[in-house]
Design a protein around this motif. Structure first.
Motif, mmCIF file in Angstrom:
data_model
loop_
_atom_site.group_PDB
_atom_site.id
_atom_site.type_symbol
_atom_site.label_atom_id
_atom_site.label_comp_id
_atom_site.label_asym_id
_atom_site.label_seq_id
_atom_site.Cartn_x
_atom_site.Cartn_y
_atom_site.Cartn_z
ATOM 1 N N THR A 124 0.837 -1.201 0.000
ATOM 2 C CA THR A 124 0.000 0.000 0.000
ATOM 3 C C THR A 124 0.871 1.251 0.000
ATOM 4 O OG1 THR A 124 -0.095 0.070 2.411
ATOM 5 C CG2 THR A 124 -1.818 -1.192 1.296
ATOM 6 N N LEU B 133 -7.570 -3.775 -1.688
ATOM 7 C CA LEU B 133 -7.449 -2.552 -0.881
ATOM 8 C C LEU B 133 -8.780 -2.222 -0.213
ATOM 9 C CD1 LEU B 133 -5.372 -0.102 -3.133
ATOM 10 C CD2 LEU B 133 -4.585 -1.313 -1.080
ATOM 11 N N ILE C 214 -8.591 0.150 3.004
ATOM 12 C CA ILE C 214 -7.522 1.090 2.655
ATOM 13 C C ILE C 214 -7.927 1.865 1.408
ATOM 14 C CG2 ILE C 214 -5.112 1.291 1.928
ATOM 15 C CD1 ILE C 214 -4.677 -1.419 3.438
ATOM 16 N N SER C 215 -7.862 3.188 1.498
ATOM 17 C CA SER C 215 -8.195 3.995 0.331
ATOM 18 C C SER C 215 -6.914 4.350 -0.422
ATOM 19 C CB SER C 215 -8.954 5.252 0.727
ATOM 20 O OG SER C 215 -8.188 6.037 1.596
ATOM 21 N N ARG C 216 -7.033 4.394 -1.717
ATOM 22 C CA ARG C 216 -5.910 4.727 -2.586
ATOM 23 C C ARG C 216 -6.168 6.108 -3.149
ATOM 24 N NH1 ARG C 216 -5.451 4.792 -7.866
ATOM 25 N NH2 ARG C 216 -3.363 4.696 -8.734
#
Length: 129
Positions: free
Chosen positions: A62, A116, A121-123
């Motif tokens: 990440t 993700l 989890i944000s991208r």
């Protein structure tokens, strides 16, 4: 993320690094041309650090949105070692792996984005675009 690699029986005829766009362009002798983002190559490294030593030991990569390729080093006649701007330099990218990453880009990238999301989890968008 672990990738199942099958022999492609192809050889690269040209490898170009586009530094501004952080894209690795690879031409193969079967006429295929792939443009692979540095972030994509970094998160799909097959190094033990990322995939462990067996199934179930993978570590989701990440925070690689802004990573770039700093260097490309030949490994015999079968691969390159990509050195990334975040210091990662232990992944060996065989011709078979690069071909797989290129030909299956939409599927693999989608699976990464889903992983993700599943992990909460944000991208964010990369800065270099």
């Amino acid at each position: 993320m672990r990738v199942a690699i099958t022999p492609c029986h192809c050889q690269p005829t040209e490898i170009k690094l586009h530094k501004v766009s952080a894209i690795l362009e690879i031409h193969f002798d079967d006429g295929s041309i792939f443009e692979l983002p540095s972030e994509y190559l970094r998160v799909f490294t097959q190094s033990a650090e990322a995939v462990g030593h067996g199934p179930g030991q993978e570590t989701l990569q990440t925070g690689k949105e802004d990573v770039t390729i700093a260097d490309i080093l030949p490994v015999g006649n079968y691969a390159v070692k990509l050195v990334f701007s975040d210091g990662h330099d232990t992944g060996i990218y065989s011709w078979d792996l690069l071909y797989k990453l290129g030909s299956d880009f939409p599927l693999l990238w989608s699976a990464y984005l889903e992983a993700l999301q599943a992990a909460g989890i944000s991208r964010r968008s990369p800065l270099h675009n």
